[in-house]
Enzyme design. Structure first.
Site, PDB file in Angstrom:
ATOM      1  N   GLU A  89      -3.766  17.620 -10.567  1.00  0.00           N
ATOM      2  CA  GLU A  89      -4.339  18.080 -11.841  1.00  0.00           C
ATOM      3  C   GLU A  89      -5.844  18.367 -11.779  1.00  0.00           C
ATOM      4  O   GLU A  89      -6.632  17.917 -12.603  1.00  0.00           O
ATOM      5  CB  GLU A  89      -4.051  17.047 -12.951  1.00  0.00           C
ATOM      6  CG  GLU A  89      -4.145  17.629 -14.354  1.00  0.00           C
ATOM      7  CD  GLU A  89      -3.679  16.652 -15.425  1.00  0.00           C
ATOM      8  OE1 GLU A  89      -2.468  16.530 -15.614  1.00  0.00           O
ATOM      9  OE2 GLU A  89      -4.546  16.018 -16.063  1.00  0.00           O
ATOM     10  N   ARG A 123       0.819  -1.240   0.000  1.00  0.00           N
ATOM     11  CA  ARG A 123       0.000   0.000   0.000  1.00  0.00           C
ATOM     12  C   ARG A 123       0.842   1.275   0.000  1.00  0.00           C
ATOM     13  O   ARG A 123       0.378   2.335   0.366  1.00  0.00           O
ATOM     14  CB  ARG A 123      -0.976   0.020   1.175  1.00  0.00           C
ATOM     15  CG  ARG A 123      -1.980  -1.107   1.132  1.00  0.00           C
ATOM     16  CD  ARG A 123      -3.237  -0.774   1.921  1.00  0.00           C
ATOM     17  NE  ARG A 123      -4.126  -1.914   1.938  1.00  0.00           N
ATOM     18  CZ  ARG A 123      -4.121  -2.845   2.875  1.00  0.00           C
ATOM     19  NH1 ARG A 123      -3.301  -2.753   3.897  1.00  0.00           N
ATOM     20  NH2 ARG A 123      -4.950  -3.853   2.797  1.00  0.00           N
ATOM     21  N   LYS A 149       3.423  11.753 -11.140  1.00  0.00           N
ATOM     22  CA  LYS A 149       2.529  10.969 -12.008  1.00  0.00           C
ATOM     23  C   LYS A 149       3.252   9.655 -12.316  1.00  0.00           C
ATOM     24  O   LYS A 149       4.343   9.658 -12.887  1.00  0.00           O
ATOM     25  CB  LYS A 149       2.253  11.704 -13.328  1.00  0.00           C
ATOM     26  CG  LYS A 149       1.073  12.659 -13.275  1.00  0.00           C
ATOM     27  CD  LYS A 149       0.696  13.160 -14.662  1.00  0.00           C
ATOM     28  CE  LYS A 149      -0.465  14.151 -14.596  1.00  0.00           C
ATOM     29  NZ  LYS A 149      -0.810  14.702 -15.933  1.00  0.00           N
ATOM     30  N   HIS A 175       7.762   9.244 -27.135  1.00  0.00           N
ATOM     31  CA  HIS A 175       6.859  10.182 -26.463  1.00  0.00           C
ATOM     32  C   HIS A 175       7.253  11.647 -26.732  1.00  0.00           C
ATOM     33  O   HIS A 175       6.407  12.462 -27.133  1.00  0.00           O
ATOM     34  CB  HIS A 175       6.830   9.899 -24.961  1.00  0.00           C
ATOM     35  CG  HIS A 175       6.014  10.889 -24.195  1.00  0.00           C
ATOM     36  ND1 HIS A 175       4.639  10.906 -24.232  1.00  0.00           N
ATOM     37  CD2 HIS A 175       6.374  11.942 -23.406  1.00  0.00           C
ATOM     38  CE1 HIS A 175       4.182  11.906 -23.486  1.00  0.00           C
ATOM     39  NE2 HIS A 175       5.225  12.548 -22.974  1.00  0.00           N
ATOM     40  N   LYS A 233       8.143  23.010 -13.474  1.00  0.00           N
ATOM     41  CA  LYS A 233       7.263  21.887 -13.133  1.00  0.00           C
ATOM     42  C   LYS A 233       6.971  21.884 -11.630  1.00  0.00           C
ATOM     43  O   LYS A 233       5.825  21.691 -11.210  1.00  0.00           O
ATOM     44  CB  LYS A 233       7.867  20.552 -13.584  1.00  0.00           C
ATOM     45  CG  LYS A 233       6.923  19.387 -13.284  1.00  0.00           C
ATOM     46  CD  LYS A 233       7.051  18.212 -14.194  1.00  0.00           C
ATOM     47  CE  LYS A 233       5.953  17.191 -13.892  1.00  0.00           C
ATOM     48  NZ  LYS A 233       6.005  16.017 -14.736  1.00  0.00           N
TER      49      LYS A 233
HETATM   50  N1  LIG Z   1       5.339  10.879 -15.225  1.00  0.00           N
HETATM   51  C1  LIG Z   1       5.457  11.966 -15.962  1.00  0.00           C
HETATM   52  O1  LIG Z   1       5.184  13.082 -15.497  1.00  0.00           O
HETATM   53  C2  LIG Z   1       5.968  11.853 -17.351  1.00  0.00           C
HETATM   54  C3  LIG Z   1       6.385  13.006 -18.025  1.00  0.00           C
HETATM   55  C4  LIG Z   1       6.867  12.871 -19.315  1.00  0.00           C
HETATM   56  C5  LIG Z   1       6.963  11.615 -19.894  1.00  0.00           C
HETATM   57  N2  LIG Z   1       6.582  10.526 -19.200  1.00  0.00           N
HETATM   58  C6  LIG Z   1       6.739   9.190 -19.774  1.00  0.00           C
HETATM   59  O2  LIG Z   1       8.135   8.952 -19.974  1.00  0.00           O
HETATM   60  C7  LIG Z   1       8.295   7.997 -21.001  1.00  0.00           C
HETATM   61  C8  LIG Z   1       9.373   8.454 -21.966  1.00  0.00           C
HETATM   62  O3  LIG Z   1      10.578   8.604 -21.250  1.00  0.00           O
HETATM   63  P1  LIG Z   1      11.994   8.500 -21.985  1.00  0.00           P
HETATM   64  O4  LIG Z   1      11.991   9.345 -23.197  1.00  0.00           O
HETATM   65  O5  LIG Z   1      13.016   8.691 -20.959  1.00  0.00           O
HETATM   66  O6  LIG Z   1      11.958   7.007 -22.515  1.00  0.00           O
HETATM   67  P2  LIG Z   1      12.734   5.685 -22.052  1.00  0.00           P
HETATM   68  O7  LIG Z   1      12.650   5.477 -20.608  1.00  0.00           O
HETATM   69  O8  LIG Z   1      12.271   4.609 -22.969  1.00  0.00           O
HETATM   70  O9  LIG Z   1      14.237   6.063 -22.394  1.00  0.00           O
HETATM   71  C9  LIG Z   1      14.575   6.311 -23.735  1.00  0.00           C
HETATM   72  C10 LIG Z   1      15.723   5.383 -24.187  1.00  0.00           C
HETATM   73  O10 LIG Z   1      16.930   5.893 -23.655  1.00  0.00           O
HETATM   74  C11 LIG Z   1      17.637   4.865 -22.982  1.00  0.00           C
HETATM   75  N3  LIG Z   1      18.406   5.536 -21.938  1.00  0.00           N
HETATM   76  C12 LIG Z   1      17.923   6.173 -20.849  1.00  0.00           C
HETATM   77  N4  LIG Z   1      18.930   6.773 -20.210  1.00  0.00           N
HETATM   78  C13 LIG Z   1      20.055   6.523 -20.909  1.00  0.00           C
HETATM   79  C14 LIG Z   1      21.409   6.909 -20.774  1.00  0.00           C
HETATM   80  N5  LIG Z   1      21.809   7.737 -19.807  1.00  0.00           N
HETATM   81  N6  LIG Z   1      22.304   6.450 -21.673  1.00  0.00           N
HETATM   82  C15 LIG Z   1      21.913   5.655 -22.700  1.00  0.00           C
HETATM   83  N7  LIG Z   1      20.637   5.281 -22.903  1.00  0.00           N
HETATM   84  C16 LIG Z   1      19.725   5.716 -22.001  1.00  0.00           C
HETATM   85  C17 LIG Z   1      16.598   3.903 -22.515  1.00  0.00           C
HETATM   86  O11 LIG Z   1      17.131   2.630 -22.305  1.00  0.00           O
HETATM   87  C18 LIG Z   1      15.624   3.948 -23.700  1.00  0.00           C
HETATM   88  O12 LIG Z   1      16.085   3.077 -24.702  1.00  0.00           O
HETATM   89  C19 LIG Z   1       6.939   7.848 -21.675  1.00  0.00           C
HETATM   90  O13 LIG Z   1       6.352   6.648 -21.260  1.00  0.00           O
HETATM   91  C20 LIG Z   1       6.155   9.026 -21.147  1.00  0.00           C
HETATM   92  O14 LIG Z   1       4.778   8.770 -21.114  1.00  0.00           O
HETATM   93  C21 LIG Z   1       6.076  10.627 -17.951  1.00  0.00           C
HETATM   94  O1  LIG Z   2       3.294  15.974 -15.100  1.00  0.00           O
HETATM   95  C1  LIG Z   2       2.312  16.252 -15.799  1.00  0.00           C
HETATM   96  O2  LIG Z   2       1.255  16.648 -15.304  1.00  0.00           O
HETATM   97  C2  LIG Z   2       2.358  16.090 -17.257  1.00  0.00           C
HETATM   98  O3  LIG Z   2       1.337  16.188 -17.920  1.00  0.00           O
HETATM   99  C3  LIG Z   2       3.699  15.822 -17.875  1.00  0.00           C
HETATM  100  C4  LIG Z   2       3.613  15.132 -19.233  1.00  0.00           C
HETATM  101  O4  LIG Z   2       4.789  15.507 -19.931  1.00  0.00           O
HETATM  102  C5  LIG Z   2       3.634  13.617 -19.128  1.00  0.00           C
HETATM  103  O5  LIG Z   2       3.758  13.066 -20.408  1.00  0.00           O
HETATM  104  C6  LIG Z   2       2.497  12.983 -18.370  1.00  0.00           C
HETATM  105  O6  LIG Z   2       2.768  11.633 -18.123  1.00  0.00           O
HETATM  106  C7  LIG Z   2       1.195  13.044 -19.107  1.00  0.00           C
HETATM  107  O7  LIG Z   2       0.202  12.833 -18.183  1.00  0.00           O
HETATM  108  P1  LIG Z   2      -1.234  12.247 -18.545  1.00  0.00           P
HETATM  109  O8  LIG Z   2      -1.973  12.465 -17.274  1.00  0.00           O
HETATM  110  O9  LIG Z   2      -1.771  13.036 -19.697  1.00  0.00           O
HETATM  111  O10 LIG Z   2      -1.032  10.814 -18.868  1.00  0.00           O
HETATM  112 ZN   LIG Z   3       5.025  14.244 -21.683  1.00  0.00          ZN
END
Ligand SMILES: NC(=O)c1ccc[n+]([C@@H]2O[C@H](COP(=O)([O-])OP(=O)(O)OC[C@H]3O[C@@H](n4cnc5c(N)ncnc54)[C@H](O)[C@@H]3O)[C@@H](O)[C@H]2O)c1
Ligand SMILES: O=C(O)C(=O)C[C@@H](O)[C@H](O)[C@H](O)COP(=O)(O)O
Ligand SMILES: [Zn+2]
Length: 370
Positions: free
Chosen positions: A238, A122, A144, A267, A228
């Site tokens: 949100e 939990r 998130k 993304h 942010k």
């Molecule tokens: N939670 C949030 O607020 C939020 C915000 C934005 C995006 N996201 C999510 O994040 C994801 C995208 O993240 P991303 O672009 O980091 O993708 P990812 O985690 O797939 O990383 C991109 C690629 O880079 C590689 N990589 C990462 N760090 C590295 C390093 N230092 N050296 C070499 N390779 C490395 C990974 O192995 C992968 O192949 C999506 O799922 C998106 O929805 C979430």
């Molecule tokens: O942190 C947030 O809030 C964002 O919207 C950041 C976005 O860049 C990110 O991709 C987030 O995961 C999108 O959120 P979602 O609620 O639309 O899935």
């Molecule tokens: Zn995003």
């Protein structure tokens, strides 16, 4: 050279450390918030191959031991099978409520591990050690967490804040140019949604950032995290303004679903295309001048990024198909889509006052250029 950004969330407040050499200092930085000197680390195979031993010795410097779960790299890992595997591994490892789980990777690992931490016994604490540009400027901050569903992007998840974020700028040096630029899509988003000076700075400094300039990278990560943190502190879950961080994402998430959450569209690439579409939509609705979408597109193109639907290889659905995918957006209220639009660069706002036919026409026109 190290910077700290504070996320002011009362009892859930935490610091984001930004700078070089943080993996080597990870033990010293994490030790004050650990109940016992051990952590479980979730990472992916790319990050593990290059950086896991540096993290292990950084933790060992402070007497902290670690065990790691190494998952496949890529967006398809943000799914039930890998989520189940992660939770079961953490349980097998007998992670206790007062322990900390470490998410060591890009946004995929951060979102998945954060969600696992949110539901394990939990809720256990977790530390984000983001290794991609995207994760350092965006996904590691704000709580998130979640995974994708066949029905849409990030549809299963929880708000669960990390206890600490360590953004080591050095690790960005091993990203592929494509992954670096994808992260840059989220950096540009901050300028577009709320800081025209930052966007102007990026127009000048973007090439230096991409070619590895350390101080430019630190400045970009810091400004993104500041923006942010400020928005998240105002609206953690949100209910209102946090949706500004979703600029470009209604289009982006539909495009990611349409392309199967794979390497056809990352993304951050979808965010860049989505921001260009959001500005074009704003112009069509008479909210901003024609120069604004042109300027957005020009900067993204100069950085070598995807800007148009024509830059996505392979088939994508027609305008109605994309609108159908958008209907799963989490910002929908009473079946009505909400968009982040802009009155100019740095002047975004949230609205549901967007006629469906204007969005449909925009998508049809963009698809016709493919
Ligand atoms: N939670 C949030 O607020 C939020 C915000 C934005 C995006 N996201 C999510 O994040 C994801 C995208 O993240 P991303 O672009 O980091 O993708 P990812 O985690 O797939 O990383 C991109 C690629 O880079 C590689 N990589 C990462 N760090 C590295 C390093 N230092 N050296 C070499 N390779 C490395 C990974 O192995 C992968 O192949 C999506 O799922 C998106 O929805 C979430
Ligand atoms: O942190 C947030 O809030 C964002 O919207 C950041 C976005 O860049 C990110 O991709 C987030 O995961 C999108 O959120 P979602 O609620 O639309 O899935
Ligand atoms: Zn995003």
């Amino acid at each position: 050279m190290n910077e700290t950004v504070h996320v002011g969330l009362g009892e859930r407040a935490y610091d984001i450390h930004i700078g070089p050499g943080l993996l080597a200092r990870a033990g010293a930085l994490i030790a004050p918030i650990l109940a016992r000197p051990q952590v479980r680390v979730v990472t992916d195979e790319n990050v593990a191959a290059i950086h896991l031993e540096t993290l292990r010795s950084g933790l060992a410097e402070a007497g902290i031991t670690m065990e790691a779960l190494v998952l496949p790299a890529g967006e398809s890992t943000k799914s039930w099978p890998h989520f189940t595997r992660t939770v079961e591994w953490l349980l097998e490892q007998k992670v206790e409520r007062r322990d900390l789980v470490v998410a060591f990777g890009g946004g995929v690992i951060g979102d998945l591990t954060g969600f696992a931490a949110a539901v394990l016994r939990r809720g256990v604490g977790f530390v984000q050690i983001p290794t991609s540009l995207l994760a350092q400027v965006d996904s590691s901050v704000g709580g998130k967490t979640g995974i994708n569903a066949p029905q849409g992007k990030n549809l299963i998840g929880a708000f669960h804040q990390p206890n600490l974020v360590l953004a080591d700028i050095d690790v960005l040096g091993t990203l592929t140019p494509r992954d670096f630029l994808a992260g840059y899509g989220e950096v540009v988003k901050y300028g577009l949604l709320g800081d025209s000076n930052f966007f102007e700075w990026l127009e000048g400094q973007g090439p230096a950032l991409a070619s590895g300039d350390e101080s430019a990278r630190i400045a970009a990560v810091r400004r993104s995290c500041e923006m942010k943190a400020e928005i998240v502190a105002r609206d953690e879950t949100e209910q209102g303004d946090r949706a500004l961080l979703n600029l470009g994402h209604t289009f982006c998430h539909a495009l990611e679903a349409a392309t199967g959450y794979g390497s056809r569209l990352l993304h951050g690439e979808g965010v860049a295309i989505g921001c260009a579409l959001a500005f074009e939509l704003s112009h069509r609705l008479g909210l901003c001048s024609q120069e604004d979408p042109s300027r957005v597109r020009q900067h993204l193109a100069e950085m070598g990024m995807k800007v148009d639907l024509s830059h996505i290889e392979g088939d994508i659905p027609d305008a109605d198909g994309l609108l159908e995918l958008m209907a799963q957006d989490k910002k929908v209220i009473d079946g009505q889509l909400r968009f982040i639009l802009a009155r100019g660069i740095g002047e975004a706002f949230v609205t549901s006052d967007v006629p469906r036919n204007v969005v449909r026409d925009l998508l049809q026109d963009e698809l016709a250029r493919r």
